[in-house]
Design a protein around this motif. Structure first.
Motif, PDB file in Angstrom:
ATOM      1  N   LYS A 109       0.837  -1.224   0.000  1.00 21.58           N
ATOM      2  CA  LYS A 109       0.000   0.000   0.000  1.00 21.58           C
ATOM      3  C   LYS A 109       0.859   1.256   0.000  1.00 21.58           C
ATOM      4  O   LYS A 109       0.566   2.221  -0.711  1.00 21.58           O
ATOM      5  N   ARG A 110       1.925   1.264   0.812  1.00 24.21           N
ATOM      6  CA  ARG A 110       2.791   2.428   0.871  1.00 24.21           C
ATOM      7  C   ARG A 110       3.457   2.684  -0.475  1.00 24.21           C
ATOM      8  O   ARG A 110       3.521   3.823  -0.950  1.00 24.21           O
ATOM      9  N   ALA A 111       3.936   1.601  -1.125  1.00 25.58           N
ATOM     10  CA  ALA A 111       4.575   1.759  -2.436  1.00 25.58           C
ATOM     11  C   ALA A 111       3.581   2.303  -3.457  1.00 25.58           C
ATOM     12  O   ALA A 111       3.913   3.188  -4.261  1.00 25.58           O
ATOM     13  N   PHE A 112       2.334   1.818  -3.412  1.00 24.53           N
ATOM     14  CA  PHE A 112       1.299   2.285  -4.334  1.00 24.53           C
ATOM     15  C   PHE A 112       1.011   3.760  -4.102  1.00 24.53           C
ATOM     16  O   PHE A 112       0.913   4.554  -5.060  1.00 24.53           O
ATOM     17  N   LYS A 117       1.421   9.521  -5.541  1.00 21.97           N
ATOM     18  CA  LYS A 117       1.841  10.869  -5.172  1.00 21.97           C
ATOM     19  C   LYS A 117       2.756  11.463  -6.242  1.00 21.97           C
ATOM     20  O   LYS A 117       2.635  12.644  -6.615  1.00 21.97           O
ATOM     21  N   LYS A 118       3.680  10.646  -6.770  1.00 25.62           N
ATOM     22  CA  LYS A 118       4.573  11.114  -7.830  1.00 25.62           C
ATOM     23  C   LYS A 118       3.776  11.531  -9.065  1.00 25.62           C
ATOM     24  O   LYS A 118       4.058  12.554  -9.698  1.00 25.62           O
ATOM     25  N   ILE A 119       2.768  10.719  -9.421  1.00 28.20           N
ATOM     26  CA  ILE A 119       1.939  11.031 -10.591  1.00 28.20           C
ATOM     27  C   ILE A 119       1.166  12.328 -10.370  1.00 28.20           C
ATOM     28  O   ILE A 119       1.079  13.179 -11.274  1.00 28.20           O
ATOM     29  N   VAL A 120       0.607  12.511  -9.174  1.00 29.88           N
ATOM     30  CA  VAL A 120      -0.152  13.728  -8.866  1.00 29.88           C
ATOM     31  C   VAL A 120       0.745  14.952  -8.951  1.00 29.88           C
ATOM     32  O   VAL A 120       0.350  15.992  -9.509  1.00 29.88           O
ATOM     33  N   VAL A 121       1.952  14.858  -8.412  1.00 26.33           N
ATOM     34  CA  VAL A 121       2.895  15.977  -8.470  1.00 26.33           C
ATOM     35  C   VAL A 121       3.223  16.325  -9.909  1.00 26.33           C
ATOM     36  O   VAL A 121       3.272  17.505 -10.303  1.00 26.33           O
ATOM     37  N   LYS A 122       3.420  15.286 -10.739  1.00 26.70           N
ATOM     38  CA  LYS A 122       3.747  15.506 -12.145  1.00 26.70           C
ATOM     39  C   LYS A 122       2.582  16.189 -12.875  1.00 26.70           C
ATOM     40  O   LYS A 122       2.783  17.120 -13.658  1.00 26.70           O
TER      41      LYS A 122
END
Length: 137
Positions: A109-112, A117-122
């Motif tokens: 879950k943490r990795a997902f 989060k990375k995708i949202v930031v991008k």
């Protein structure tokens, strides 16, 4: 250690109590963790010490958060663990010999969530750049 009393009576004498004494067979004469014994009766009806092995413990979870031991892994001493086959040292799951189910689920879950989060930031970064480009025109 005094364990068993035998009563001997000789003709014309009072009965005498004899006691069987137990001694260690090895050189270590102290009651330490490595010198534990149990009592055993031999075919000759003597009582002797039998040395017992130390009890093994199943491994704990690698993260150290979960208090219990891993299920499905044999609880044996390290030298016996080397001789066991692979199926007795783990269960069929990722991180099976070192992490419990709960820890593995939390890790997935943490990795997902980190990837999300990375995708949202991008996405937010590209939206901000598009907004700047609109204001310049």
């Amino acid at each position: 250690m005094i364990l068993k009393e035998r009563i001997y009576a000789l003709p014309g004498m009072v009965s005498i109590r004899m006691v069987q004494r137990l001694t260690y067979h090895r050189r270590l004469s102290y009651s330490t963790a490595s010198n534990k014994t149990r009592l055993s009766r031999t075919p000759g009806n003597r009582i002797v010490y039998l040395y017992t092995k130390k009890a093994g413990k199943a491994p704990k979870s690698a993260r150290g958060v979960c208090p219990g031991r891993l299920r499905g892994v044999h609880a044996v001493r390290p030298e016996v663990l080397m001789r066991l086959c692979k199926t007795k040292k783990h269960v069929s799951r990722a991180y099976s010999g070192s992490m419990c189910v709960k820890c593995v689920c939390d890790r997935i879950k943490r990795a997902f969530l980190i990837e999300e989060k990375k995708i949202v930031v991008k996405v937010l970064k590209t939206q901000a750049q598009n907004q700047k480009a609109k204001f310049k025109k």
